[in-house]
Motif scaffolding. Structure first.
Motif, PDB file in Angstrom:
ATOM      1  N   GLN A   4      -2.529  13.376   2.087  1.00  0.00           N
ATOM      2  CA  GLN A   4      -2.941  12.556   3.215  1.00  0.00           C
ATOM      3  C   GLN A   4      -2.999  11.108   2.784  1.00  0.00           C
ATOM      4  O   GLN A   4      -3.836  10.735   1.972  1.00  0.00           O
ATOM      5  CB  GLN A   4      -4.300  13.012   3.741  1.00  0.00           C
ATOM      6  CG  GLN A   4      -4.774  12.229   4.953  1.00  0.00           C
ATOM      7  CD  GLN A   4      -3.900  12.465   6.168  1.00  0.00           C
ATOM      8  OE1 GLN A   4      -3.553  13.582   6.501  1.00  0.00           O
ATOM      9  NE2 GLN A   4      -3.514  11.360   6.824  1.00  0.00           N
ATOM     10  N   ALA A   5      -2.095  10.306   3.351  1.00  0.00           N
ATOM     11  CA  ALA A   5      -2.020   8.887   3.001  1.00  0.00           C
ATOM     12  C   ALA A   5      -2.715   8.043   4.059  1.00  0.00           C
ATOM     13  O   ALA A   5      -2.737   8.400   5.246  1.00  0.00           O
ATOM     14  CB  ALA A   5      -0.565   8.460   2.858  1.00  0.00           C
ATOM     15  N   SER A   6      -3.241   6.926   3.620  1.00  0.00           N
ATOM     16  CA  SER A   6      -3.882   5.985   4.537  1.00  0.00           C
ATOM     17  C   SER A   6      -3.817   4.585   3.953  1.00  0.00           C
ATOM     18  O   SER A   6      -3.511   4.410   2.770  1.00  0.00           O
ATOM     19  CB  SER A   6      -5.340   6.381   4.778  1.00  0.00           C
ATOM     20  OG  SER A   6      -6.065   6.354   3.565  1.00  0.00           O
ATOM     21  N   GLY A   7      -4.088   3.588   4.813  1.00  0.00           N
ATOM     22  CA  GLY A   7      -4.199   2.226   4.329  1.00  0.00           C
ATOM     23  C   GLY A   7      -3.073   1.299   4.722  1.00  0.00           C
ATOM     24  O   GLY A   7      -3.128   0.108   4.419  1.00  0.00           O
ATOM     25  N   GLY A   8      -2.043   1.811   5.374  1.00  0.00           N
ATOM     26  CA  GLY A   8      -0.968   0.933   5.797  1.00  0.00           C
ATOM     27  C   GLY A   8      -1.400   0.045   6.949  1.00  0.00           C
ATOM     28  O   GLY A   8      -2.504   0.151   7.462  1.00  0.00           O
ATOM     29  N   GLY A   9      -0.504  -0.877   7.321  1.00  0.00           N
ATOM     30  CA  GLY A   9      -0.816  -1.749   8.444  1.00  0.00           C
ATOM     31  C   GLY A   9       0.034  -2.987   8.444  1.00  0.00           C
ATOM     32  O   GLY A   9       1.048  -3.075   7.732  1.00  0.00           O
ATOM     33  N   LEU A  10      -0.391  -3.946   9.247  1.00  0.00           N
ATOM     34  CA  LEU A  10       0.306  -5.215   9.392  1.00  0.00           C
ATOM     35  C   LEU A  10      -0.463  -6.292   8.623  1.00  0.00           C
ATOM     36  O   LEU A  10      -1.681  -6.429   8.782  1.00  0.00           O
ATOM     37  CB  LEU A  10       0.399  -5.599  10.865  1.00  0.00           C
ATOM     38  CG  LEU A  10       0.950  -6.986  11.194  1.00  0.00           C
ATOM     39  CD1 LEU A  10       2.403  -7.104  10.758  1.00  0.00           C
ATOM     40  CD2 LEU A  10       0.797  -7.262  12.694  1.00  0.00           C
ATOM     41  N   VAL A  11       0.255  -7.055   7.821  1.00  0.00           N
ATOM     42  CA  VAL A  11      -0.378  -8.111   7.031  1.00  0.00           C
ATOM     43  C   VAL A  11       0.572  -9.295   6.950  1.00  0.00           C
ATOM     44  O   VAL A  11       1.802  -9.131   7.020  1.00  0.00           O
ATOM     45  CB  VAL A  11      -0.744  -7.583   5.620  1.00  0.00           C
ATOM     46  CG1 VAL A  11       0.501  -7.211   4.837  1.00  0.00           C
ATOM     47  CG2 VAL A  11      -1.595  -8.577   4.858  1.00  0.00           C
TER      48      VAL A  11
END
Length: 121
Positions: A4-11
């Motif tokens: 289970q991956a998490s932490g991505g987004g727009l930066v």
């Protein structure tokens, strides 16, 4: 084994993100863990990897900006990404080379679902 991956987004360019990936299931031990990434129309490439003893390797473009680490007690791998560039934009996939049988010394590769990292102003 599930990852289970998490932490991505727009930066924005120059910003930072931290990815996490937790492995769960019938795990006896995990050898290598890490992150691959795939940008549109590109092949999947290794971004960073870490062995069970802590040895690391990075894509040339990631050296000096990315730091990979792991918590063996939690079967979790992290990727700290600093000084992000537009060209870091990709879907990031975590992986783990895990052993699930106490009777066979065999390791198989498992993959997470991917998390989108977008670097844009």
């Amino acid at each position: 084994v599930q990852l289970q991956a998490s932490g991505g987004g727009l930066v924005q360019p120059g910003g930072s993100l931290r990815l996490s990936c937790a492995a769960s299931g019938s795990i006896v031990s995990i050898n290598d863990m890490g992150w691959y990434r795939q940008a549109p129309e590109n092949q999947r490439e290794l971004a960073a990897g870490i062995g069970s003893g802590g040895s690391t390797n990075y894509a040339d473009s990631a050296k000096g900006r990315f730091t990979i680490s792991r918590d063996n007690a939690k079967n979790t791998v992290y990727l700290q990404m600093n000084s992000l560039k537009v060209e870091d934009t990709a879907v990031y996939f975590c992986y783990a080379r895990a052993r699930t049988s106490r009777f066979r010394a065999r390791y198989d590769d498992y993959w997470g679902q991917g998390t989108q990292v977008t670097v844009s102003s």
